[in-house]
Design a protein around this motif. Structure first.
Motif, PDB file in Angstrom:
ATOM      1  N   ARG A  73      -4.004  -2.021  -4.259  1.00 54.72           N
ATOM      2  CA  ARG A  73      -3.632  -3.019  -5.264  1.00 54.72           C
ATOM      3  C   ARG A  73      -3.856  -2.458  -6.661  1.00 54.72           C
ATOM      4  O   ARG A  73      -3.022  -2.621  -7.553  1.00 54.72           O
ATOM      5  N   VAL A  76      -1.003   0.326  -7.356  1.00 57.18           N
ATOM      6  CA  VAL A  76       0.379  -0.105  -7.574  1.00 57.18           C
ATOM      7  C   VAL A  76       0.490  -1.090  -8.733  1.00 57.18           C
ATOM      8  O   VAL A  76       1.549  -1.196  -9.364  1.00 57.18           O
ATOM      9  N   PHE A  77      -0.606  -1.784  -9.027  1.00 54.67           N
ATOM     10  CA  PHE A  77      -0.579  -2.752 -10.124  1.00 54.67           C
ATOM     11  C   PHE A  77      -0.403  -2.046 -11.465  1.00 54.67           C
ATOM     12  O   PHE A  77       0.204  -2.595 -12.386  1.00 54.67           O
ATOM     13  N   LYS A  83       4.105   1.813  -6.902  1.00 56.94           N
ATOM     14  CA  LYS A  83       4.520   0.531  -6.311  1.00 56.94           C
ATOM     15  C   LYS A  83       5.831   0.712  -5.546  1.00 56.94           C
ATOM     16  O   LYS A  83       5.997   0.217  -4.427  1.00 56.94           O
ATOM     17  N   SER A  84       6.769   1.441  -6.134  1.00 55.51           N
ATOM     18  CA  SER A  84       8.060   1.700  -5.474  1.00 55.51           C
ATOM     19  C   SER A  84       7.875   2.529  -4.211  1.00 55.51           C
ATOM     20  O   SER A  84       8.573   2.304  -3.206  1.00 55.51           O
ATOM     21  N   GLU A  87       6.609   0.162  -1.569  1.00 55.98           N
ATOM     22  CA  GLU A  87       7.680  -0.753  -1.158  1.00 55.98           C
ATOM     23  C   GLU A  87       8.710  -0.045  -0.283  1.00 55.98           C
ATOM     24  O   GLU A  87       9.260  -0.645   0.651  1.00 55.98           O
ATOM     25  N   ASN A 161       3.575 -10.233 -13.485  1.00 59.01           N
ATOM     26  CA  ASN A 161       4.215  -9.261 -12.598  1.00 59.01           C
ATOM     27  C   ASN A 161       5.246  -9.916 -11.684  1.00 59.01           C
ATOM     28  O   ASN A 161       5.943  -9.223 -10.946  1.00 59.01           O
TER      29      ASN A 161
END
Length: 204
Positions: A73, A76-77, A83-84, A87, A161
């Motif tokens: 967390r 990626v935050f 984050k990509s 995902e 976000n």
């Protein structure tokens, strides 16, 4: 999706999505929760674990082999590229599992509970209707601060976000305002459930 009628249910953090979804479930809908699916994929032995370890390293796994949610967390935050990357691992697996769950759903109709439904972009074409659970942003903040023991600043950062309340409402076919008593909310859900039963070709 295999069902003739399906619903996408979403809302901002602290809006009360789970409460609303559970009432629909009690009334006979099948709930397919993408957050729950993502959690299962990242448990020890989960389908996503090998790819997460390969992409991010063992430091992002716990001692028992689950994804380290706190470390991930934080990563990626603060970093859209990371984050990509996460995902790109999780989203195809989540989609595969949601479609499998929908194919074996035995309730009146499937409801896909998707916190980031609007952000994900393609759900509008995958479901028959989108239901947004809405409430005042200050109500959201207070709920999450109380529930998750977070500061106002942390909650506001999470909300920033996500897409805005206005963007979420613009994507909605139906809206439930979750600010009243549980009896009022149940009444609103029951009315929508009857409507969805008719759209699904089921008897009320």
């Amino acid at each position: 999706m295999t069902a003739t009628f399906s619903l996408g249910l979403t809302g901002g953090i602290g809006s009360g999505k789970t409460t609303i979804a559970n009432i629909f479930g009690e009334l006979g809908a099948t709930l397919i929760d993408t957050d729950l699916i993502a959690h299962q994929l990242t448990l020890p032995g989960g389908v996503a674990i090998a790819a997460i370890q390969a992409q991010f390293g063992s430091s992002f796994l716990t001692m028992d082999g689950a994804m380290n949610r706190v470390a991930m967390r934080e990563l990626v935050f603060s970093d859209p590229v990371q984050k990509s990357r996460l995902e790109s691992i999780l989203h195809p697996l989540i989609r595969q599992e949601t479609e499998r769950a929908a194919s074996i759903a035995s309730g009146d109709y499937p409801i896909f509970v998707v916190p980031l439904l609007v952000e994900s972009g393609n759900w509008k074409t995958r479901v028959s209707r989108i239901l947004v659970v809405d409430c005042d942003e200050e109500v959201q903040i207070q709920r999450v601060m109380s529930r998750n023991d977070l500061s106002r600043q942390q909650v506001v950062a999470i909300m920033q976000n996500q897409v805005s309340r206005q963007q979420r409402l613009a994507a909605a076919d139906d809206v439930i305002v979750n600010e009243g008593s549980i009896a009022e909310i149940r009444e609103a859900v029951t009315a929508l459930h009857r409507h969805y039963l008719s759209l699904a070709g089921k008897k009320n």
